[in-house]
Every structure is written in C-alpha cells, then in structure tokens.
Design an enzyme around this catalytic site. Structure first.
Site: not given
Ligand code: AMP
Length: 278
Positions: A27, A29, A34, A144, A146-147, A150, A183-184
């Site tokens: 998403m 940022y 990422h 990732g 972390k999620d 998901q 990002s948050r």
């Molecule tokens: P998002 O932009 O938050 O939707 O995240 C995009 C991808 O990056 C998703 O697969 C997340 O799980 C991964 N991601 C976000 N934060 C982290 C992190 N700290 N370490 C590893 N992967 C991450």
C-alpha cells in the site's frame, strides 16, 4: 523502471516480460520491511514487480483510509534504486468498476483475530490480491510475516483456487528496539512510539515463557497481557496463542503455534506476531 497506471498497460508489460516475475504487493509509504520483500523478490526471480495501491475495500473506516500515509513519488524512487523492473500504481477507478460486484472470500480463517476486529477487511485483501495475481501472473509473490493472518489467508486462497503463484513468507523487519516497521508508525507521537515497543516485548515474554517450557496457552496470553497492561497509552484489542495453521485459539501448545496481538497506541492501531519456538 516501468510505471504502469492502467490495466491495459499492465497486460502489455506482462506480455512483453520474459523470465520469472516476483511480485511485491504494497500500500506504499515504503519502509525497510517492504524492501526486504523486494530484495527477496529481486534475488529469486528474473524480475521484481511491485504494486502500490491503498485499497479502500479493505478499510473499515473512511477516516483510516483517508489518513493512511502516502508518498508515491518517494516510493517510486526507492523501488527504482532497489532494481524493481515495474511498478503498478493504479487509480482506484482502474481497479474497481462502478458496478464491481465480485469478491473473493476465504471462510473460517478470516472470522477470528483481525477478521473479528475488522469485518470485511480480509474480503478486501483477498479480492485485490487475487486481481493483482490475475493481472501480473507472478511466479512468486512475497508477503511479510508481521501480517501473520493475512499471510495464511492468502496461502489458503492460493491453495483453494489453484492459483499458479508461490506465496513466499518474509521475516518481520524491526527497529533496533523491536518495534515492527509499519507505514502507520509515522502517526505515533513520541511517547506513543516509546509505548509501542511493548507489543514486541509482549511477544518476547510469551516466547521466553514458551522456551522455558510453558505450554499452557492461558499463561502465555497472560504473560503478554501483563507487559501491555503496564503501558497506559496502549489499549489491547486482542492477544492470541493460536494454532499456526487454523489460527484457532489453543488451550495448550502441542505443535506449531502463533503468538499475535493487536493494540491501539494513542490513536494508531498496530499488530505484530511471532511464531513460537521459531
Ligand atoms: P502494506 O503496505 O502494509 O500492505 O504491506 C505490504 C507488504 O509488506 C505485506 O506483505 C506486509 O506483510 C509486508 N510488511 C509490512 N511491514 C513489514 C515488516 N516490518 N517486515 C516485513 N514485512 C512487512
């Protein structure tokens, strides 16, 4: 690096692309979390493609959607420097027709944890990821740890719908003090940023109790709650010790298990997870 904005542009670029493609859906940022996905995708495929799309369909509140941090021009520079071959940055109306009416829903696994706290969230995630997989047809896609829920929901979707993409999990990237990059995090004020490390400390507390031989899931949840309860700025949504595959809550840990939690710090909702014994 190609910048693709419309579906015909993606289809044409995909047809012209040779070799294997590793896809990193985001998403935007972008941060080092990422970029760990991008690095893995670049290393394991002939080309890495990324997407930047803040998907309204997976947000419960308009407010959360409109305040989600965005900086597409910086993201594009970072992706380009990392060797990304193409980035798909669709406009919202490129992804969803006005009368869009088809959704992908993974049952069961999405009822609990994030699914219980954010109704409709995973339906939005699986629908957009399925669309991105259909458009890009990647050999591998990177997500990732972390999620954690998901990741499991997408693995289930890929298995159940026989999608020809390998889902590759990537380890969580953390700040030196343990806070998982997100990002948050940019929304956290300084006292909240300090309090937010309690999410990691809570997971570590569970991990340490587990390593010391504790197998009672209630005791492991209590260890997490204790750490979070000491932070007045942290409001716990849930703490969970669940079966690693089904994400059903456990009474006792007898096999692979996942410790996960969600909390609101100030006004920012954060999640984190850790596999027990990993
Ligand atoms: P998002 O932009 O938050 O939707 O995240 C995009 C991808 O990056 C998703 O697969 C997340 O799980 C991964 N991601 C976000 N934060 C982290 C992190 N700290 N370490 C590893 N992967 C991450």
């Amino acid at each position: 690096m190609e910048i693709l904005r419309t579906i015909p542009e993606v289809r044409a670029a995909r047809q012209a692309a040779r070799g294997s493609i590793g896809l990193v859906p985001t998403m935007g940022y972008v941060h080092a979390g990422h970029m760990a996905l991008v690095q893995a995708a670049c290393a394991e495929n002939d080309r890495c493609w990324a997407t930047i799309f803040v998907n309204a369909l997976q947000f419960g509140s308009r407010q959360d959607f409109s305040t989600y941090p965005r900086d597409v021009s910086r993201d594009l520079t970072v992706f380009k420097d990392a060797g990304v071959a193409a980035v798909f940055v669709p406009e919202a109306d490129a992804m969803y027709a006005g009368d869009h009416s088809t959704y992908v829903h993974v049952e069961g696994l999405t009822d609990r944890l994030e699914g219980a706290s954010r109704p409709g969230h995973f339906r939005g995630v699986t629908t957009v990821v399925c669309k991105l997989f259909n458009l890009v047809q990647p050999h591998r896609a990177y997500f990732g740890r972390k999620d954690a829920q998901q990741l499991r929901v997408i693995q289930r979707m890929v298995r159940d719908l026989n999608l020809p993409t390998d889902v590759v999990p990537v380890a969580t990237v953390r700040e030196p003090d343990g806070l998982a990059l997100s990002s948050r995090n940019v929304h956290l004020k300084s006292a909240e940023r300090a309090a937010a490390t309690s999410l990691y400390r809570a997971l570590q507390a569970a991990q340490q109790r587990y390593a010391a031989g504790e197998r009672d899931a209630g005791a492991l949840r209590a260890a997490m709650q204790d750490v979070l309860a000491r932070e007045p700025l942290v409001k716990v949504d849930y703490v969970s010790i669940a079966d690693d595959e089904t994400l059903g809550e456990l009474a006792a840990v007898a096999g692979p298990a996942l410790a996960s939690l969600a909390a609101v710090v100030g006004s920012t909702r954060l999640i984190d997870a850790m596999e027990l014994g990993a």
